[in-house]
Design an enzyme around this catalytic site. Structure first.
Site, PDB file in Angstrom:
ATOM      1  CE  LYS A  90      -4.182  -1.807   0.148  1.00 41.57           C
ATOM      2  NZ  LYS A  90      -5.172  -1.601  -0.939  1.00 41.57           N
ATOM      3  CD  GLU A 112     -10.157   3.929   0.268  1.00 43.66           C
ATOM      4  OE1 GLU A 112      -9.324   3.106  -0.197  1.00 43.66           O
ATOM      5  OE2 GLU A 112     -10.114   5.140  -0.012  1.00 43.66           O
ATOM      6  CB  SER A 379      -0.145  -8.358  -0.896  1.00 40.22           C
ATOM      7  OG  SER A 379      -0.998  -9.181  -0.114  1.00 40.22           O
TER       8      SER A 379
END
Length: 389
Positions: A90, A112, A379
């Protein structure tokens, strides 16, 4: 196949577009212009890549799996996005969009989050760039991701609890969009995945392409060939688009996206949008969504908060329709078992989102050829999920 680019109005085939209230049309046009200019500016990329190197810690390693897949003929490789600063992929996108917010001279960032990883990444970038951050998060996700909530607050962000609807990522996204509609003059909305109205899916993909570019270069350098298969989990789908982007034009490389089946795709408790959904509209874009016969968005379920979303990025919908990417489903129990095996046999705690990709990789390995080379996008890290497991 052509490069993964939307057309001039933001469509990937029949999916994508910009379906928003009138007040957001101009901010999206402004964002598109700013992004186009920034992405063509070497100074922007120099600043971004320097921060990726010195702040995030890129390039992330490529690790050969050791024991989690048992006796096997194929080699499994982990692209270690969990080793990035903040613990997931991210940060790649949050950092790029944070620099865009600076260019646009915005005074505030909103975001969000579901699993909290995007929230932590955005809070981190806000702290680094000197911009206040407010993160919208569903009440259910706040409860199951308390460690990441504490991290966001420690980084100076305000966490806005969302008690509407399912109290998960869908409702957090809706709340963030409402905020942006009222404050877009001085607020930047930092979207966390390849979802939302144009140009967000393309912007987020651009900042996640670093995953695939590094993985391709390292695999070719180390093994002298491309992987036979590339596997990534898919909620909104940014880590998957990021790693797929480097291989989508290589017809011999099989691409696999792994959705969250929850308790099963035939049940009401699922988040497998491509497997159980249909064409529809959600959060400003046309894609596949989980909806009832009247077009109302269904409640979703996944043990992984980051996959607990009733939509998927429009590019994924397009890739599925084209048949270029095959999408599979993994249940909560299969993901939990994969988490435990990876922890005990690899010495790595995977995020529950990542565990879905690992569970499917176990199935893939079982039928693999002797010389197959399977690349998995690892991830995120899983300390945040220990209580759930």
């Amino acid at each position: 196949m052509k490069s993964l680019q939307p057309d001039r109005i933001g469509y990937y085939g029949e999916f994508g577009g910009r379906f928003v209230t009138e007040v957001l049309v101009q901010p999206l046009v402004e964002l598109q212009r700013a992004a186009t200019k920034a992405l063509a500016d070497p100074e922007f990329w120099n600043a971004y890549t320097a921060l990726l190197r010195d702040f995030v810690g890129r390039p992330s390693p490529l690790l050969e799996a050791f024991g989690a897949f048992g006796p096997r003929s194929a080699q499994v490789l982990f692209k270690r996005e969990d080793l990035n600063h903040t613990g997931s992929h991210k940060i790649n996108n949050a950092l790029g969009q944070g620099l865009l917010a600076q260019r646009l001279r915005k005074k505030r960032i909103i975001a969000e989050t579901g699993a909290g990883q995007h929230g932590v990444a955005t809070a981190t970038v806000g702290a680094r760039l000197g911009l206040p951050v407010e993160v919208y998060m569903g009440a259910r996700d706040i409860e199951r991701q308390s460690a990441n909530v504490a991290a966001m607050r420690a980084l100076g962000a305000t966490v806005r609890r969302v008690d509407d609807g399912t109290q998960t990522l869908k409702d957090a996204t809706s709340a963030a969009l409402r905020d942006w509609a009222a404050t877009c003059t001085d607020t930047y909305y930092l979207v966390g995945s390849v979802v939302g109205p144009h140009p967000y899916p393309a912007i987020v993909r651009k900042f996640q392409e670093i995953i695939g570019a590094e993985a391709r270069e390292t695999t070719l350098g180390r093994y002298g060939r491309l992987p036979s298969d590339v596997v990534a989990c898919v909620g909104g789908g940014s880590n998957a688009i990021g790693i797929f982007s480097a291989f989508v034009n290589d017809a011999a490389v099989r691409l696999w996206g792994v959705e969250a089946a929850g308790t099963g795709i035939a049940s009401a408790d699922t988040a497998a949008t491509l497997a159980a959904g249909s064409r529809g509209f959600l959060h400003g874009t046309r894609s596949y969504v989980l909806q009832d016969d009247d077009g109302q968005i269904r409640e979703t379920h996944s043990i992984a908060a980051g996959l607990d979303y009733p939509g998927v990025g429009p590019e994924h919908a397009h890739l599925r329709q084209m048949g270029r990417v095959r999408y599979a489903c993994v249940t909560d129990e299969e993901a939990r078992a994969a988490f435990r095996r990876c922890a005990a046999l690899e010495g790595i705690l995977p995020a529950l989102e990542t565990a879905h990709a690992l569970a499917f990789t176990e199935q893939l390995v079982a039928g693999a050829a002797t010389d197959d080379l399977i690349l998995v996008c690892f991830s995120g890290r899983g300390e945040k999920d220990l209580s759930r497991v």
